[in-house]
Enzyme design. Structure first.
Site, short mmCIF file in Angstrom:
data_model
loop_
_atom_site.label_atom_id
_atom_site.label_comp_id
_atom_site.label_asym_id
_atom_site.label_seq_id
_atom_site.Cartn_x
_atom_site.Cartn_y
_atom_site.Cartn_z
CG HIS A 18 25.03 11.42 -30.56
ND1 HIS A 18 23.85 11.74 -29.93
CD2 HIS A 18 24.83 11.60 -31.89
CE1 HIS A 18 22.96 12.11 -30.83
NE2 HIS A 18 23.53 12.02 -32.03
CD GLU A 21 25.27 11.98 -26.67
OE1 GLU A 21 24.44 11.07 -26.50
OE2 GLU A 21 25.02 13.01 -27.34
NE ARG A 68 18.16 15.19 -34.71
CZ ARG A 68 18.43 14.77 -33.47
NH1 ARG A 68 18.59 13.48 -33.24
NH2 ARG A 68 18.55 15.63 -32.48
CG HIS A 113 21.22 9.58 -26.83
ND1 HIS A 113 21.92 10.04 -27.93
CD2 HIS A 113 20.39 8.63 -27.30
CE1 HIS A 113 21.52 9.39 -29.01
NE2 HIS A 113 20.59 8.52 -28.65
CE1 TYR A 161 14.63 15.88 -32.26
CE2 TYR A 161 12.25 15.85 -32.52
CZ TYR A 161 13.39 16.43 -32.01
OH TYR A 161 13.28 17.55 -31.25
NE ARG A 165 14.48 7.46 -29.11
CZ ARG A 165 15.28 8.52 -29.15
NH1 ARG A 165 16.60 8.36 -29.25
NH2 ARG A 165 14.78 9.75 -29.07
CD GLU A 175 19.64 13.13 -24.39
OE1 GLU A 175 20.85 13.44 -24.36
OE2 GLU A 175 19.06 12.72 -25.40
CE1 TYR A 285 20.77 18.11 -30.02
CE2 TYR A 285 19.18 19.11 -28.53
CZ TYR A 285 19.67 18.00 -29.20
OH TYR A 285 19.05 16.78 -29.03
#
Length: 315
Positions: A18, A21, A68, A113, A161, A165, A175, A285
């Site tokens: 992302h 991030e 995803r 992340h 998901y 990875r 995370e 989200y």
């Protein structure tokens, strides 16, 4: 796949899956210039910027969420002119680090992340039966103690998901938060860096033949995703209650405040068991219609782990 019977030879360190991030982005760029701290004897460690276009624009993604689209349909999709950028990128990543599910895939990928939620330095696992990653998590948690290191297990019968990875034989998510999107905090970056360091240390010890006795690790297993209250037009009408905000991993019991409407009405949690919410009020989200994730505490066990003598490195 359970414990590997061969040395760990190739490890990927992914940042920028992302693009906003920044901890993983900054670390990967640094390691690409100077990889001394991530090198381990006998292991190829490859720092990799997963979504360079999104990184360039400092946005989560260009066309769709790269984290995803590692499902068989997307990975096998014909490359035509209007294919989403992230689907094409997923196929490129699968070609470099996979193919997913094959013997040729990378042994281990750490995908780095950030979250806007107050999750601390969290490790995300995808398989409750992978002795190697469970043993590694046990090692990392002990190395970081007394600093907490929560573990989220996203294995679920219906929530799929298809993460970036998941190309590797052993996928591990890192995370770390809270950190706003497009911002880099030194304390958050340091937590991420330490998790990776201890993970790579474990790999080296494993390759050298260190014996890891059976172990048990407490994890938070995903139960379901919870949306915000909405009106008939699908618009949010209540926000996370102040008493829940920043309380990731803390017990949530029946009757506890959950949401607060704009009129001041408290909407309580209704459930017959205690749950442990996380990803509370995660900024990314909102588009996924997710206010938080409900988890339950469980214990994972891993069998004794030791590399056969014939496979051990001599460094």
């Amino acid at each position: 796949m359970n414990s590997p019977c061969a040395r760990v030879k190739r490890v990927g360190l992914f940042g920028g899956t992302h693009g906003n991030e920044l901890s993983g982005v900054l670390l990967v760029r640094h390691w690409q210039q100077d990889g001394a701290e991530i090198q381990r004897a006998g292991v190829e460690v490859k720092p990799f910027l997963s979504n360079p276009r999104a990184v360039e624009r400092c946005t989560r993604y260009i066309d769709c969420d790269l984290n995803r689209v590692f499902d068989p349909e997307s990975l096998g999709r014909p490359v035509v002119e209007d294919i989403p950028y992230e689907v094409r990128r997923a196929q490129e990543i699968n070609h470099i680090f996979g193919p997913k599910g094959s013997d040729d895939a990378y042994d281990l990928i750490f995908d780095l992340h950030n979250t806007t939620s107050n999750m601390g330095g969290t490790i995300i696992l995808e398989n409750s039966r992978d002795d190697f990653t469970i043993q590694m998590v046990h090692y990392i948690k002990n190395a970081l103690a007394p600093e907490p290191c929560p573990v989220l297990l996203i294995e679920h019968p219906s929530l799929k998901y298809a993460t970036t990875r998941s190309v590797a034989k052993h996928p591990v998510g890192v995370e770390v938060g809270p950190q706003p999107q497009g911002v880099a905090r030194a304390d958050v970056l340091d937590k991420m860096r330490k998790i990776v360091k201890h993970g790579l240390d474990f790999v080296q010890l494993f390759n050298e033949g260190k014996e890891f006795p059976p172990c048990t690790v407490e994890v938070f297993k995903i139960m379901e995703k919870v949306d915000y209250p909405r009106n008939k037009n699908g618009e949010i009408i209540a926000i996370i209650h102040p008493q829940l905000q920043d309380q990731d991993w803390q017990p949530l019991k029946n009757g506890d405040p959950l949401f607060l409407t704009l009129d001041g009405e408290v909407i309580p949690y209704q459930g017959n068991c205690t749950v442990y919410p996380t990803f509370i009020n995660e900024a990314a989200y909102y588009e996924k219609k997710q206010a938080f994730v409900k988890t339950e505490k469980i214990k994972l066990t891993a069998k004794h782990l030791r590399l056969p003598v014939s496979e051990q490195s001599t460094s």
